[in-house]
Design a protein around this motif. Structure first.
Motif, PDB file in Angstrom:
ATOM      1  N   PRO A  49       0.837  -1.211   0.000  1.00 41.58           N
ATOM      2  CA  PRO A  49       0.000   0.000   0.000  1.00 41.58           C
ATOM      3  C   PRO A  49       0.865   1.252   0.000  1.00 41.58           C
ATOM      4  O   PRO A  49       1.884   1.323   0.690  1.00 41.58           O
ATOM      5  N   VAL A  50       0.452   2.231  -0.789  1.00 39.18           N
ATOM      6  CA  VAL A  50       1.193   3.486  -0.923  1.00 39.18           C
ATOM      7  C   VAL A  50       0.215   4.639  -0.759  1.00 39.18           C
ATOM      8  O   VAL A  50      -0.852   4.654  -1.400  1.00 39.18           O
ATOM      9  N   ASP A  51       0.546   5.591   0.107  1.00 38.64           N
ATOM     10  CA  ASP A  51      -0.309   6.762   0.280  1.00 38.64           C
ATOM     11  C   ASP A  51      -0.429   7.515  -1.044  1.00 38.64           C
ATOM     12  O   ASP A  51       0.542   7.640  -1.795  1.00 38.64           O
ATOM     13  N   GLU A  52      -1.631   8.028  -1.302  1.00 31.08           N
ATOM     14  CA  GLU A  52      -1.856   8.755  -2.552  1.00 31.08           C
ATOM     15  C   GLU A  52      -0.941   9.965  -2.678  1.00 31.08           C
ATOM     16  O   GLU A  52      -0.525  10.329  -3.779  1.00 31.08           O
ATOM     17  N   ALA A  53      -0.610  10.600  -1.559  1.00 30.51           N
ATOM     18  CA  ALA A  53       0.248  11.786  -1.602  1.00 30.51           C
ATOM     19  C   ALA A  53       1.682  11.462  -1.970  1.00 30.51           C
ATOM     20  O   ALA A  53       2.461  12.367  -2.278  1.00 30.51           O
ATOM     21  N   VAL A  54       2.053  10.179  -1.939  1.00 28.13           N
ATOM     22  CA  VAL A  54       3.430   9.788  -2.259  1.00 28.13           C
ATOM     23  C   VAL A  54       3.670   9.815  -3.765  1.00 28.13           C
ATOM     24  O   VAL A  54       4.778  10.142  -4.227  1.00 28.13           O
ATOM     25  N   TYR A  55       2.651   9.492  -4.564  1.00 27.82           N
ATOM     26  CA  TYR A  55       2.849   9.380  -6.011  1.00 27.82           C
ATOM     27  C   TYR A  55       3.344  10.681  -6.652  1.00 27.82           C
ATOM     28  O   TYR A  55       4.279  10.644  -7.476  1.00 27.82           O
TER      29      TYR A  55
ATOM     30  N   ASP B  20       2.733  -0.777   7.362  1.00 28.45           N
ATOM     31  CA  ASP B  20       1.663   0.078   6.870  1.00 28.45           C
ATOM     32  C   ASP B  20       1.928   0.607   5.472  1.00 28.45           C
ATOM     33  O   ASP B  20       1.231   1.510   5.003  1.00 28.45           O
TER      34      ASP B  20
ATOM     35  N   THR C 134       4.341   5.468   3.601  1.00 24.90           N
ATOM     36  CA  THR C 134       3.606   6.619   4.109  1.00 24.90           C
ATOM     37  C   THR C 134       4.216   7.912   3.582  1.00 24.90           C
ATOM     38  O   THR C 134       5.385   7.955   3.173  1.00 24.90           O
ATOM     39  N   TYR C 135       3.402   8.963   3.621  1.00 22.41           N
ATOM     40  CA  TYR C 135       3.881  10.265   3.150  1.00 22.41           C
ATOM     41  C   TYR C 135       5.052  10.761   3.986  1.00 22.41           C
ATOM     42  O   TYR C 135       6.042  11.271   3.451  1.00 22.41           O
ATOM     43  N   THR C 136       4.972  10.586   5.301  1.00 22.62           N
ATOM     44  CA  THR C 136       6.038  11.072   6.178  1.00 22.62           C
ATOM     45  C   THR C 136       7.364  10.399   5.868  1.00 22.62           C
ATOM     46  O   THR C 136       8.404  11.054   5.780  1.00 22.62           O
TER      47      THR C 136
ATOM     48  N   PRO D 241      -2.845  15.389  -4.479  1.00 22.39           N
ATOM     49  CA  PRO D 241      -3.997  14.754  -3.820  1.00 22.39           C
ATOM     50  C   PRO D 241      -5.174  15.725  -3.715  1.00 22.39           C
ATOM     51  O   PRO D 241      -5.004  16.942  -3.768  1.00 22.39           O
TER      52      PRO D 241
END
Length: 410
Positions: free
Chosen positions: A196-202, A230, A233-235, A310
């Motif tokens: 899983p990859v946060d949408e804000a990472v792309y 998890d 993450t963006y962080t 995002p």
């Protein structure tokens, strides 16, 4: 195995974002209109060498030449990604083998008939590194090759390829991928990797890759390698890539829209305390200003793919674009761009960043036309919001006598 190797395309149908190249090549293969020499050009990591290997695979398939190699014959298996290679498909790295002696050896080997395939294919990577003498040694065989011989030159700088060689090839220019296409490619690969990859990472990966699929996959590979339970993450992505946290960019934009120099300098101080590079902060802030300028000039910039972010960030950016006028955005972007040039090689980049910030929030200290437009724009917004009352109709300007009033005595 690295992602860019694991997901290297094996057929033209798998090459993403280069339909302007793959479609004509497929048509040529299916109709038998095969050239003896090709020139693949474009930025690094866009699929030039992979497409050259696919072309060799399509030419030597037992069912070929065909645009859809079977993938099961000995030739297809040997030339597939991860295959053992083929004696009749020779790759030459011109960066280290571009001299006249190397090209003479290649020329002499080219006359031999294929050992087990239909064609002998020579893939010359980094072709612009071949010397002029080396190209001259190849000129005759590229101009009039044996029927079994095909050359594929791959280069990032086609203008450096000898014009007499270039004129004898079919030239196919490759391009960088647009953000929307890259987003789909990255999303598909992350789904296959089950991470899983946060949408804000792309958007961070897409910007770091600069439109190159190989570079973007290398960045994504690093993030996936360090992903926890998890996912990415963006962080963690911000920390690994060294980009500025979006909250700091938002605070800087809010300070600029309010003309609050103290808030802007506090943001710069927080940037330094977080260990961010001031140059990178300036680049990220300039990218945000660019996005805001586009959102003002093109109302449907997000639908057209000109601005990618995002959904929650896009809402904030729309609000920021409404609070900042075009004159302010343009002048701040110009100052940041000039400041980045001054920061190159500077021993005190933070000091230069703070000087640029002071120029952005103090247009009154600048006599340029851009600063005058920014001051007028700020005054108009203050009048429109009621912060500054507009002069009453017919009121005299300062220093001027009212109409009909007696002149002051001398």
């Amino acid at each position: 195995m690295a992602l860019y190797r694991k997901y290297r395309p094996a057929t033209f149908a798998e090459v993403v974002g280069q339909e302007h190249v793959t479609d004509p090549l497929c048509t040529a293969l299916d109709t038998g209109r095969i050239s003896h020499a090709y020139l693949f050009s474009g930025p690094r990591g866009c699929g030039k060498t992979s497409s050259a290997r696919i072309l060799a695979r399509s030419l030597n398939c037992v069912e070929g030449p065909t645009s859809t190699p079977c993938g099961t014959c000995a030739s297809c298996a040997s030339l597939a990604p991860g295959g053992g290679g083929n004696l009749d498909v020779i790759e030459l790295d011109a960066a280290s083998h571009g001299g006249v002696d190397d090209t003479r050896e290649l020329r002499d080997r080219a006359f031999y008939a294929p050992a087990e395939s239909r064609y002998r294919v020579f893939i010359v990577d980094e072709a612009h590194m071949v010397t002029t003498a080396g190209f001259n040694a190849l000129l005759k065989i590229v101009e009039e090759p044996p029927a079994h011989l095909i050359f594929v030159f791959a280069t990032t700088e086609p203008e450096k390829v000898l014009p007499t060689i270039r004129s004898r090839t079919h030239h196919y220019p490759f391009r960088l991928l647009p953000p929307a296409t890259m987003r789909g490619l990255l999303g598909d690969i992350c789904a296959q990797e089950h991470v899983p990859v946060d949408e804000a990472v792309y958007p961070l990966v897409i910007r770091a890759g600069g439109g190159s699929p190989r570079d973007s996959l290398s960045v994504l590979d690093q993030l996936l390698a360090g992903a926890g339970s998890d996912g990415v993450t963006y962080t963690r992505a911000v920390a690994l890539l060294g980009v500025t946290d979006v909250a700091l960019i938002d605070d800087a934009i809010d300070a600029l829209s309010a003309g609050d120099g103290a808030a802007l300098f506090r943001t710069v101080d927080r940037v330094m305390e977080a260990g961010h590079d001031p140059r990178r902060f300036a680049v990220d802030l300039l990218e945000r200003l660019r996005d805001l300028i586009l959102m003002q000039a093109v109302p449907d910039a997000t639908e057209r793919g000109l601005v990618a972010a995002p959904a929650d960030l896009l809402d904030r950016m729309r609000d920021q674009a409404a609070r900042l006028g075009p004159a302010t955005l343009t002048r701040c972007a110009e100052l940041l761009h000039a400041g980045l040039g001054e920061m190159r090689g500077a021993t005190a980049p933070r000091l230069l960043l703070e000087v640029v910030c002071s120029r952005m929030v103090l247009p009154a200290a600048d006599t340029s036309d851009a600063a005058t437009l920014q001051r007028l724009e700020r005054l108009e917004r203050q009048v429109a919001s009621g912060v500054v009352s507009a002069p009453a109709a017919g009121a005299a300007e300062p220093g001027q006598a009212s109409a009909g009033a007696p002149p002051e005595p001398a």
